[in-house]
Design a protein around this motif. Structure first.
Motif, mmCIF file in Angstrom:
data_model
loop_
_atom_site.group_PDB
_atom_site.id
_atom_site.type_symbol
_atom_site.label_atom_id
_atom_site.label_comp_id
_atom_site.label_asym_id
_atom_site.label_seq_id
_atom_site.Cartn_x
_atom_site.Cartn_y
_atom_site.Cartn_z
ATOM 1 N N PHE A 93 -20.340 -26.701 -4.555
ATOM 2 C CA PHE A 93 -19.167 -26.580 -3.691
ATOM 3 C C PHE A 93 -19.650 -26.099 -2.332
ATOM 4 O O PHE A 93 -20.241 -25.034 -2.228
ATOM 5 N N ALA A 148 -12.795 -28.402 3.578
ATOM 6 C CA ALA A 148 -12.353 -27.364 4.517
ATOM 7 C C ALA A 148 -11.503 -26.339 3.790
ATOM 8 O O ALA A 148 -11.125 -25.328 4.342
ATOM 9 N N ARG A 149 -11.205 -26.618 2.524
ATOM 10 C CA ARG A 149 -10.317 -25.698 1.801
ATOM 11 C C ARG A 149 -11.001 -24.374 1.497
ATOM 12 O O ARG A 149 -12.219 -24.277 1.456
ATOM 13 N N ASP A 150 -10.198 -23.404 1.236
ATOM 14 C CA ASP A 150 -10.652 -22.049 0.982
ATOM 15 C C ASP A 150 -11.498 -21.977 -0.300
ATOM 16 O O ASP A 150 -11.018 -22.307 -1.377
ATOM 17 N N PRO A 151 -12.758 -21.557 -0.182
ATOM 18 C CA PRO A 151 -13.591 -21.467 -1.380
ATOM 19 C C PRO A 151 -13.028 -20.462 -2.379
ATOM 20 O O PRO A 151 -13.194 -20.606 -3.589
ATOM 21 N N GLN A 201 -18.681 -25.523 1.887
ATOM 22 C CA GLN A 201 -17.554 -25.463 2.793
ATOM 23 C C GLN A 201 -17.908 -26.086 4.142
ATOM 24 O O GLN A 201 -19.020 -25.938 4.646
ATOM 25 N N LYS A 202 -16.947 -26.785 4.725
ATOM 26 C CA LYS A 202 -17.115 -27.390 6.041
ATOM 27 C C LYS A 202 -17.050 -26.325 7.121
ATOM 28 O O LYS A 202 -16.265 -25.399 6.982
ATOM 29 N N PRO A 203 -17.784 -26.420 8.188
ATOM 30 C CA PRO A 203 -18.842 -27.413 8.384
ATOM 31 C C PRO A 203 -20.086 -26.990 7.613
ATOM 32 O O PRO A 203 -20.463 -25.843 7.693
ATOM 33 N N VAL A 204 -20.683 -27.938 6.894
ATOM 34 C CA VAL A 204 -21.834 -27.568 6.084
ATOM 35 C C VAL A 204 -23.124 -27.831 6.866
ATOM 36 O O VAL A 204 -23.266 -28.846 7.532
#
Lengths: 520, 136
Positions: B103, B85-88, B105-108
């Motif tokens: 890498f 959930a962290r900032d890409p 990001q959630k939700p994927v």
């Protein structure tokens, strides 16, 4: 108190000097300059408590002088001096950041001192307020960024289990139930894009929106975006059409960001257009400036109320709900859009009527000539030659993913830049997708020896990259010496860079063709 | 051929279960760890073919886990997919440098996740690994 006086009339200087020396006055030390440029020089190294600025200087007149002083010393309070017939100008100066104005011939020492003291005090309060506001903004941004991360985990679980049900991984689902699940999932994706917007806005305000400018096909980006939103359009019964002028040049833009801009505009158009409506995307050269591309997104929806077209690109601004349009999201999309377009050096605007809206934006055309111009202006070339150096990376087993490949490309560019001489070499932007290998082109103003040194530097850098070697990447460099453009007085530097650019472009194209045919 | 084994390292119980159901339905065997310590233990015990790794974990974050995986002769070759959930913006590059193969990001998106898993496990045909566009 240090007073910096910028005034060219010796009589006025003497008068002000006397007033500041009068008994009862605060201990004021007067530094005097007769023209703006000397004063600005002084300000770039020293400071003052307050500046007294005449608006009729030999080298700067009126508001231009105010702006220049304010740009160099935004934190020093500024009081302008003006003639009796120019009070309107003085009032404008206040809007440009001056704290007060004094009218020549009407100044007396008490009023002068009071004006200076007030100016200093007001400026101090302003600076304080600005600091507090900055801090508040920062806290708010940290909060937003924290919240948007925290929201993603529960959202993930909702998405996972919603799709588990709708894919019937947990048993059969009736038609009615499936429809309910579709509503849940549609709202999940809405929520997801809102969370994404929150973060983007935070970044936009910190000036941290990253832009990776390269040679980009706008037509490809539009085609991609239309494919992405086609489903939504079909579901609403809206016809999407795309109209591109032929032979369009590439844009100098970040392809990911360009897609993001287009998605926002298209989503918006679809949202405000009724069933059976029409949304059209057009791209052409901008008639008013051939160095720009014009992209238009037009819909025949409900339009935007005329009084909100000014504010529509502001943060948290939303079109007024006409009842049928449903939810509006956070009103952040167009703000992000505007920030992104402007970071590219373009502009965005909207025309609207009750029969629909037309969003227009410009993006710079990619031009090798513009990139080369600053180097060609450099008069001290160490050599007579120009070389086009090509660095190629190949991944014999293919690239694991497009994402990884682009990541690698960005990192590599970072490393390459470190090998270059900033005022003599230019790393060209990525020239569209280049097949199996990642190609990097450098225009180096160097002869054979210079190129040898450059390629050696590059090889050394990359041999250190253990990770690249482990993943089986192979790496090679090649170069071609090009004829140096003749230093001819009759050729302007624009013509020179255009000529160089077309030679290099031609060569890169040939090289690309050769590679493409050898891989087939 | 027996099923490929995937270790899911994720501290959120619901999300973990969600992965499990989705991956099982696609023919993978799954194992779990909810913190960085048990992650290494589970990885050594099951020798997974692939690891799905969250970055925010109790007892040392995903970066610590990747360091420890790299230090282990057998585990250093197991592909790691970071899903977080962290900032890409501030984490993608760092994660890929630390050795992650992808890498996300959630939700994927399910299809995206399964696609990346197949690629990392070499289950896609060679033609799909070629870049999507080719210069004319």
């Amino acid at each position: 108190m240090h007073v910096l006086l910028i005034e060219d009339n010796p009589g006025d200087v003497r008068l002000l000097h006397q007033m500041l020396q009068e008994p009862g006055s605060l201990k004021a030390e007067l530094i005097h300059f007769g023209c703006l440029s000397d004063a600005l020089n002084h300000l770039s190294a020293a400071t003052a408590n307050v500046i007294l600025l005449d608006l009729g200087l030999p080298d700067a007149v009126g508001l231009a002088a105010v702006r220049q002083v304010h740009a160099i010393a935004p934190d020093i309070p500024l009081v302008v001096l003006t003639g009796l017939d120019d009070e309107a100008l003085a009032a404008e100066a206040l809007q440009e950041g001056a704290q007060d104005y004094l009218i020549k011939g009407q100044i007396e020492s008490h009023a002068l001192l009071r004006a200076l003291r007030y100016a200093i005090e007001r400026q101090r309060m302003q600076v304080e307020t600005d600091q507090v506001r900055k801090l508040q903004l920062q806290l708010k941004d940290e909060f937003l960024s924290h919240v948007s991360h925290e929201l993603r985990s529960p959202l993930t679980a909702i998405y996972q289990f919603g799709t588990i049900l709708s894919d019937e991984l947990a048993g059969a689902v009736s038609t009615d139930q499936r429809e309910c699940l579709q509503v849940i999932l549609r709202n999940v994706s809405q929520l997801q894009s809102m969370i994404g917007d929150l973060l983007e806005v935070t970044r936009a305000q910190e000036g941290k929106l990253s832009i990776d400018l390269q040679c980009t096909s706008v037509v490809d980006a539009i085609a991609y975006t239309i494919k992405t939103v086609q489903g939504t359009a079909k579901a609403k019964g809206i016809v999407l059409s795309f109209d591109a002028a032929s032979q369009l040049p590439f844009a100098y833009a970040d392809p990911t960001r360009l897609r993001q801009i287009l998605i926002i505009l298209l989503d918006n158009a679809l949202k405000f257009t009724d069933a059976e409506g029409l949304v059209t995307v057009r791209v052409q050269l901008f008639a008013k400036n051939p160095n720009l591309l014009l992209i238009e997104v037009e819909d025949n929806g409900c339009g935007i109320r005329a009084d909100s077209t000014e504010r529509i690109f502001e943060r948290l601004s939303q079109g007024t709900d006409n009842g049928q349009a449903g939810r509006k999201g956070l009103g952040l999309g167009l703000y992000i859009c505007k920030e992104l377009v402007e970071r590219h050096g373009g502009t965005i605007w909207v025309k609207t009527s009750p029969r629909g809206s037309l969003f227009s934006l410009t993006l710079p055309v990619f031009s090798l000539a513009h990139l080369l111009a600053p180097i060609l202006k450099n008069e001290e070339w160490p050599s007579d030659a120009v070389a086009l150096v090509t660095v190629e990376f190949r991944s014999p087993n293919g690239w694991p993913s497009r994402e990884i490949r682009e990541e690698f490309s960005r990192d590599t560019r970072g490393l390459l830049v470190r090998c270059l001489l900033p005022d003599l070499d230019v790393l060209l932007p990525r020239m569209a997708d280049n097949g199996v290998g990642e190609l990097f082109h450098i225009v180096a103003f160097a002869d054979q020896n210079g190129v040898a040194v450059l390629t050696k530097r590059i090889r050394e850098q990359f041999h250190r990259l253990k990770q690249a070697r482990d993943s089986g990447l192979t790496f090679s460099t090649s170069y071609k010496l090009l004829a140096r453009p003749t230093a001819n007085i009759s050729i302007s530097s624009e013509e020179l860079s255009a000529e160089m650019a077309s030679t290099i472009e031609g060569f890169i194209k040939l090289e690309g063709l050769a590679r493409a045919s050898s891989h087939e | 051929m027996s099923n490929k084994k995937i270790l899911i390292v994720e501290d959120d119980h619901d999300v973990r279960l969600g992965y499990h159901i989705r991956l099982k339905a696609n023919g993978y065997d799954t194992f779990f760890a909810a913190d960085s310590l048990s992650c290494i233990m589970e990885a050594r015990k099951h020798q997974p073919d692939l690891i799905i790794l969250d970055l925010g974990l109790p007892g040392g974050d995903g970066f610590v886990v990747m360091e420890r995986l790299k230090a282990n002769m057998y585990l250093s070759v197991v592909p790691v997919i970071v899903v977080t959930a962290r900032d890409p913006h501030s984490n993608r590059e760092r994660a890929l440098k630390a050795g992650a193969r992808a890498f996300l990001q959630k939700p994927v998106d399910n299809d995206e996740l399964l696609g990346v898993i197949r690629k990392c496990l070499g289950e896609t045909s060679e033609s799909n690994l070629q870049p999507e566009h080719k210069d004319a």
